[in-house]
Design a protein around this motif. Structure first.
Motif, PDB file in Angstrom:
ATOM      1  N   ILE A 130      34.291  32.683  43.696  1.00  8.48           N
ATOM      2  CA  ILE A 130      35.573  32.257  43.123  1.00  8.48           C
ATOM      3  C   ILE A 130      36.475  33.468  42.921  1.00  8.48           C
ATOM      4  O   ILE A 130      37.661  33.438  43.260  1.00  8.48           O
ATOM      5  CB  ILE A 130      35.364  31.482  41.801  1.00  8.48           C
ATOM      6  CG1 ILE A 130      34.676  30.138  42.075  1.00  8.48           C
ATOM      7  CG2 ILE A 130      36.689  31.286  41.065  1.00  8.48           C
ATOM      8  CD1 ILE A 130      34.137  29.449  40.834  1.00  8.48           C
ATOM      9  N   ASP A 131      35.914  34.544  42.376  1.00  9.47           N
ATOM     10  CA  ASP A 131      36.697  35.765  42.177  1.00  9.47           C
ATOM     11  C   ASP A 131      37.191  36.330  43.506  1.00  9.47           C
ATOM     12  O   ASP A 131      38.349  36.733  43.638  1.00  9.47           O
ATOM     13  CB  ASP A 131      35.880  36.828  41.442  1.00  9.47           C
ATOM     14  CG  ASP A 131      35.648  36.494  39.981  1.00  9.47           C
ATOM     15  OD1 ASP A 131      36.353  35.616  39.437  1.00  9.47           O
ATOM     16  OD2 ASP A 131      34.756  37.122  39.375  1.00  9.47           O
ATOM     17  N   GLU A 132      36.314  36.354  44.500  1.00  8.28           N
ATOM     18  CA  GLU A 132      36.681  36.876  45.819  1.00  8.28           C
ATOM     19  C   GLU A 132      37.755  36.016  46.483  1.00  8.28           C
ATOM     20  O   GLU A 132      38.674  36.523  47.114  1.00  8.28           O
ATOM     21  CB  GLU A 132      35.443  36.928  46.711  1.00  8.28           C
ATOM     22  CG  GLU A 132      35.714  37.424  48.111  1.00  8.28           C
ATOM     23  CD  GLU A 132      34.465  37.377  48.981  1.00  8.28           C
ATOM     24  OE1 GLU A 132      34.572  36.853  50.105  1.00  8.28           O
ATOM     25  OE2 GLU A 132      33.413  37.852  48.525  1.00  8.28           O
ATOM     26  N   ALA A 133      37.635  34.709  46.328  1.00  9.73           N
ATOM     27  CA  ALA A 133      38.589  33.792  46.965  1.00  9.73           C
ATOM     28  C   ALA A 133      39.948  33.803  46.267  1.00  9.73           C
ATOM     29  O   ALA A 133      40.953  33.431  46.875  1.00  9.73           O
ATOM     30  CB  ALA A 133      38.021  32.376  46.963  1.00  9.73           C
ATOM     31  N   GLU A 134      39.966  34.229  45.003  1.00 10.55           N
ATOM     32  CA  GLU A 134      41.208  34.283  44.218  1.00 10.55           C
ATOM     33  C   GLU A 134      41.947  32.952  44.255  1.00 10.55           C
ATOM     34  O   GLU A 134      43.131  32.882  44.558  1.00 10.55           O
ATOM     35  CB  GLU A 134      42.112  35.410  44.716  1.00 10.55           C
ATOM     36  CG  GLU A 134      41.487  36.778  44.594  1.00 10.55           C
ATOM     37  CD  GLU A 134      42.382  37.895  45.103  1.00 10.55           C
ATOM     38  OE1 GLU A 134      43.184  37.665  46.046  1.00 10.55           O
ATOM     39  OE2 GLU A 134      42.272  39.002  44.563  1.00 10.55           O
ATOM     40  N   VAL A 135      41.232  31.870  43.897  1.00 12.45           N
ATOM     41  CA  VAL A 135      41.812  30.538  43.995  1.00 12.45           C
ATOM     42  C   VAL A 135      42.173  29.903  42.651  1.00 12.45           C
ATOM     43  O   VAL A 135      42.882  28.907  42.624  1.00 12.45           O
ATOM     44  CB  VAL A 135      40.875  29.569  44.752  1.00 12.45           C
ATOM     45  CG1 VAL A 135      40.758  29.969  46.214  1.00 12.45           C
ATOM     46  CG2 VAL A 135      39.514  29.488  44.089  1.00 12.45           C
ATOM     47  N   SER A 136      41.656  30.467  41.553  1.00  9.51           N
ATOM     48  CA  SER A 136      41.938  29.845  40.258  1.00  9.51           C
ATOM     49  C   SER A 136      42.226  30.886  39.186  1.00  9.51           C
ATOM     50  O   SER A 136      41.700  31.995  39.225  1.00  9.51           O
ATOM     51  CB  SER A 136      40.786  28.942  39.817  1.00  9.51           C
ATOM     52  OG  SER A 136      39.663  29.701  39.459  1.00  9.51           O
ATOM     53  N   LEU A 137      43.061  30.483  38.254  1.00  4.89           N
ATOM     54  CA  LEU A 137      43.377  31.359  37.123  1.00  4.89           C
ATOM     55  C   LEU A 137      42.214  31.410  36.146  1.00  4.89           C
ATOM     56  O   LEU A 137      41.967  32.423  35.505  1.00  4.89           O
ATOM     57  CB  LEU A 137      44.638  30.861  36.409  1.00  4.89           C
ATOM     58  CG  LEU A 137      45.910  30.860  37.261  1.00  4.89           C
ATOM     59  CD1 LEU A 137      47.060  30.233  36.493  1.00  4.89           C
ATOM     60  CD2 LEU A 137      46.264  32.277  37.703  1.00  4.89           C
ATOM     61  N   LYS A 138      41.479  30.281  36.051  1.00  6.60           N
ATOM     62  CA  LYS A 138      40.359  30.194  35.114  1.00  6.60           C
ATOM     63  C   LYS A 138      39.307  29.265  35.706  1.00  6.60           C
ATOM     64  O   LYS A 138      39.632  28.346  36.450  1.00  6.60           O
ATOM     65  CB  LYS A 138      40.855  29.648  33.774  1.00  6.60           C
ATOM     66  CG  LYS A 138      39.814  29.595  32.704  1.00  6.60           C
ATOM     67  CD  LYS A 138      40.388  29.096  31.387  1.00  6.60           C
ATOM     68  CE  LYS A 138      39.266  28.994  30.365  1.00  6.60           C
ATOM     69  NZ  LYS A 138      39.696  28.345  29.135  1.00  6.60           N
TER      70      LYS A 138
END
Length: 134
Positions: free
Chosen positions: A24-32
């Motif tokens: 999720i962090d690598e994909a940078e898809v969500s703020l939280k």
């Protein structure tokens, strides 16, 4: 790429949870992101926040095999609540299952968009978020 406000992962495997957090962090898809270890915890959260769309995720990844309340049982409860949600929530089953019956059941389960084999890649996660925007 635009980010969603909130992504939810429902999975009891601590190793996969560690991995999906990195993806999720690598994909940078969500703020939280929020994480639940079983369907009961997640269903309690959805019930508590059903009238507050800011607290509800835009995207949910749910495992099938979990203790207390599995993915299918979670989906039964989710289907009951879904009519009260003000916004659409995209739900994907994310499982290591290779059983064709699980794929068939996922395709027939209301509110489940697809069964995605684990582990989900950052590229695939980005694709799911892009689908939300269209």
């Amino acid at each position: 790429m635009k980010k969603i406000d909130l992504l939810c992962v429902i999975d009891d495997d601590p190793i996969y949870t560690f991995l999906i957090k990195r993806i999720i962090d690598e994909a940078e898809v969500s703020l939280k992101s929020i994480f639940f270890k079983n369907g009961r915890e997640a269903l309690n959260y959805f019930t508590e926040h059903k009238d507050n769309s800011e607290k509800l995720p835009q995207l949910v990844l749910v495992d099938i095999n979990m203790p207390i309340l599995d993915g299918w049982q979670f989906m039964d409860g989710f289907a009951t609540l879904a009519t009260s949600f003000r916004n659409n929530i995209a739900v994907y089953i994310s499982s290591s299952s290779t059983d064709e019956d699980d794929f068939q059941r996922a395709s027939e389960t209301p509110h489940v968009l697809e069964l995605i084999p684990k582990p989900i890649s950052s590229e695939r996660l980005r694709e799911l978020v892009v689908k939300l925007e269209s």
